[in-house]
Scaffold this motif. Sequence first.
Motif, PDB file in Angstrom:
ATOM      1  N   THR A   1      -4.610  10.776  52.897  1.00 34.92           N
ATOM      2  CA  THR A   1      -3.227  11.078  53.257  1.00 34.92           C
ATOM      3  C   THR A   1      -2.260  10.355  52.326  1.00 34.92           C
ATOM      4  OG1 THR A   1      -1.553  10.815  55.000  1.00 34.92           O
ATOM      5  CG2 THR A   1      -3.336   9.219  54.967  1.00 34.92           C
TER       6      THR A   1
ATOM      7  N   PRO B   1      -0.445   6.938  55.406  1.00 38.15           N
ATOM      8  CA  PRO B   1      -1.401   6.338  56.353  1.00 38.15           C
ATOM      9  C   PRO B   1      -0.751   5.652  57.546  1.00 38.15           C
ATOM     10  CG  PRO B   1      -1.288   5.080  54.298  1.00 38.15           C
ATOM     11  CD  PRO B   1      -0.560   6.358  54.052  1.00 38.15           C
TER      12      PRO B   1
ATOM     13  N   ASN C   1      -1.488   4.770  62.271  1.00 36.73           N
ATOM     14  CA  ASN C   1      -1.783   3.467  62.871  1.00 36.73           C
ATOM     15  C   ASN C   1      -1.343   3.337  64.321  1.00 36.73           C
ATOM     16  OD1 ASN C   1      -3.093   2.336  60.611  1.00 36.73           O
ATOM     17  ND2 ASN C   1      -1.122   1.932  59.641  1.00 36.73           N
TER      18      ASN C   1
ATOM     19  N   LEU D   1      -8.473   4.933  56.770  1.00 35.85           N
ATOM     20  CA  LEU D   1      -7.363   5.612  56.124  1.00 35.85           C
ATOM     21  C   LEU D   1      -7.338   5.306  54.627  1.00 35.85           C
ATOM     22  CD1 LEU D   1      -4.672   4.698  58.809  1.00 35.85           C
ATOM     23  CD2 LEU D   1      -6.061   6.786  58.711  1.00 35.85           C
ATOM     24  N   TYR D   2      -7.101   6.338  53.817  1.00 37.43           N
ATOM     25  CA  TYR D   2      -7.042   6.186  52.368  1.00 37.43           C
ATOM     26  C   TYR D   2      -5.766   6.839  51.846  1.00 37.43           C
ATOM     27  CZ  TYR D   2     -11.964   4.936  52.819  1.00 37.43           C
ATOM     28  OH  TYR D   2     -13.140   4.326  53.174  1.00 37.43           O
ATOM     29  N   ASN D   3      -4.950   6.040  51.178  1.00 39.29           N
ATOM     30  CA  ASN D   3      -3.706   6.551  50.612  1.00 39.29           C
ATOM     31  C   ASN D   3      -4.010   7.240  49.282  1.00 39.29           C
ATOM     32  OD1 ASN D   3      -1.151   6.951  49.479  1.00 39.29           O
ATOM     33  ND2 ASN D   3      -0.318   5.116  50.433  1.00 39.29           N
TER      34      ASN D   3
ATOM     35  N   GLU E   1      -0.632  15.460  58.470  1.00 39.91           N
ATOM     36  CA  GLU E   1      -0.912  14.277  59.289  1.00 39.91           C
ATOM     37  C   GLU E   1      -0.972  14.589  60.792  1.00 39.91           C
ATOM     38  OE1 GLU E   1      -0.263  12.942  55.389  1.00 39.91           O
ATOM     39  OE2 GLU E   1       1.052  14.218  56.600  1.00 39.91           O
TER      40      GLU E   1
END
Length: 235
Positions: A7, A10, A14, A35-37, A143
């Motif tokens: 994404t 991220p 959260n 999560l990976y930016n 998202e």
Amino acid sequence: MRIYVMTLFPDIFNAYIGESIMKRAIDKGILEVKLYNIRDFSDNKHKKVDDYPFGGGAGMVMTPQPIFSAYEHILKENSLDNPKVIYLSPKGRIFNQKMSKEFSIEGDIILLCGHYEGIDQRVIDEIITDEISIGDYVLTGGELPALVLIDSICRLIPGVLNRNESFEDETFENNLLEYPQYTRPREFKGIEVPKVLISGNHKKVDEWRLEKSKVLTRERRPDLWNKYIQKSDKK
């Protein structure tokens, strides 16, 4: 189950995954969400992740390099081999409860959240196993659809819900909408709870609930009602 999210935003995830049933599943070790930016994997010195579409047209398209690099990093870091890779897209199959059940038995799933006018087709052709839409409308990005999938899928994993939160009688199970629910007090603003629900006769309660589910489904979702009838006729 492990879910890996690619994404540009991220932080959106959260707050949601840190609450309620999802947090409980993570705390129990039943679910893991990483999560990976995508921007972190861009080779561009300005960390740019989009560009103009070839052939012209409005908007921007997410470039393939950062997405491929993020994907390859996820595979290597987590020792994954051919996991499900779901791209959240309005062009995908409409998500439903049956698909949620199928995904819930996967060990690892990667979710890709698009933005702008979408992502370079080469990403879809090379790494995407499923394109999924949550409805016939367009959102700013992937998202929210990704959160919908995570929520829907994780609650079907054994051990996530307790007995009081069982999904077995919920809407869409057996192609029927869920029956009406009541709780205390027995009388509110002159309206009483249906007497059958406080009768103690479990057989009668089950019959009442089934009938109410049928009525609701027939009135509100004729598409589901037809599926229910067809399935019933085959028995």
